[in-house]
Design a protein around this motif. Structure first.
Motif, short mmCIF file in Angstrom:
data_model
loop_
_atom_site.label_atom_id
_atom_site.label_comp_id
_atom_site.label_asym_id
_atom_site.label_seq_id
_atom_site.Cartn_x
_atom_site.Cartn_y
_atom_site.Cartn_z
N ASP A 1 45.48 49.13 49.75
CA ASP A 1 45.24 47.95 50.57
C ASP A 1 44.35 46.98 49.80
N ALA B 1 49.98 39.72 48.98
CA ALA B 1 48.76 39.94 49.76
C ALA B 1 47.76 38.81 49.57
N GLY B 2 48.24 37.61 49.19
CA GLY B 2 47.36 36.46 49.01
C GLY B 2 46.70 36.36 47.66
N VAL B 3 46.93 37.32 46.77
CA VAL B 3 46.28 37.32 45.46
C VAL B 3 46.94 36.26 44.57
N VAL C 1 41.70 44.16 49.53
CA VAL C 1 40.62 43.64 50.38
C VAL C 1 39.89 42.47 49.73
N GLY C 2 40.31 42.12 48.51
CA GLY C 2 39.71 40.98 47.83
C GLY C 2 40.17 40.89 46.40
N TRP C 3 39.72 39.83 45.71
CA TRP C 3 40.05 39.63 44.31
C TRP C 3 39.01 38.73 43.69
N THR D 1 45.17 44.04 53.43
CA THR D 1 46.63 43.87 53.47
C THR D 1 47.26 44.99 52.66
N VAL E 1 36.63 36.75 46.16
CA VAL E 1 37.26 36.23 47.37
C VAL E 1 37.60 37.43 48.23
N THR E 2 37.01 37.52 49.42
CA THR E 2 37.32 38.64 50.30
C THR E 2 38.49 38.28 51.21
N ALA E 3 39.18 39.30 51.68
CA ALA E 3 40.37 39.06 52.50
C ALA E 3 40.49 40.16 53.55
N THR E 4 41.22 39.85 54.60
CA THR E 4 41.58 40.87 55.58
C THR E 4 42.43 41.91 54.85
#
Length: 151
Positions: free
Chosen positions: A145, A70-72, A147-149, A41, A36-39
């Motif tokens: 930072d 960070a959304g993880v 950037v995904g998980w 953070t 899962v990619t993310a902006t």
């Protein structure tokens, strides 16, 4: 190169020392974790205390809780993070690894005095959804930072 399992490494100079560490393999037929990619953070910045961190001295390590930040999500198995070293005072390296596991003997980020350096790292999440970051020599500020998980 596709198909034969080899990779090509190209440098812009005629001489270079290169270290390659294999940390995983993803193939088109893989049925495992999903990225899962993310902006990007900010999770940690030891320059201003973001994430509860502090400048690391020689041999210092720092636990960073990742899940729930960070959304993880709690179900994540690994995090993709950009690690940045700021103002290192000596040649050295930073190692990242899952909390509760034995510290590996390889580096994730190599340092030179006075040079900011960054590297993308995939780090398994360990106990409590956390990772450990350790500095080998000198002192350094670290920025991490997300950037995904992987879930």
């Amino acid at each position: 190169r596709l198909g034969d399992g080899a990779i090509d490494i190209v440098t812009s100079s005629s001489r270079a020392h290169v270290i390659v560490d294999v940390v995983g393999v993803v193939s088109s037929g893989s049925t495992g974790a999903r990225l899962v990619t993310a902006t990007p953070t900010r999770l940690l910045d030891t320059r201003d205390g973001t994430g509860g961190g502090h400048r690391l001295g020689p041999g210092d390590s720092l636990e960073v809780v990742v899940t729930g930040r960070a959304g993880v999500p709690a179900g994540a198995s690994a995090v993709v993070m950009n690690l940045t070293a700021v103002a290192p005072t000596a040649d050295g390296y930073v190692t990242a690894w899952p909390a509760g596991r034995e510290r590996p003997t390889t580096s994730n980020l190599n340092l030179a005095p006075g040079r900011t350096a960054a590297n993308l790292a995939v780090v398994g999440l360990g106990d409590g959804g956390a990772v450990w970051l350790a500095n080998a020599t000198g002192s350094v500020d670290l920025v991490a930072d997300v950037v995904g998980w992987f879930v």
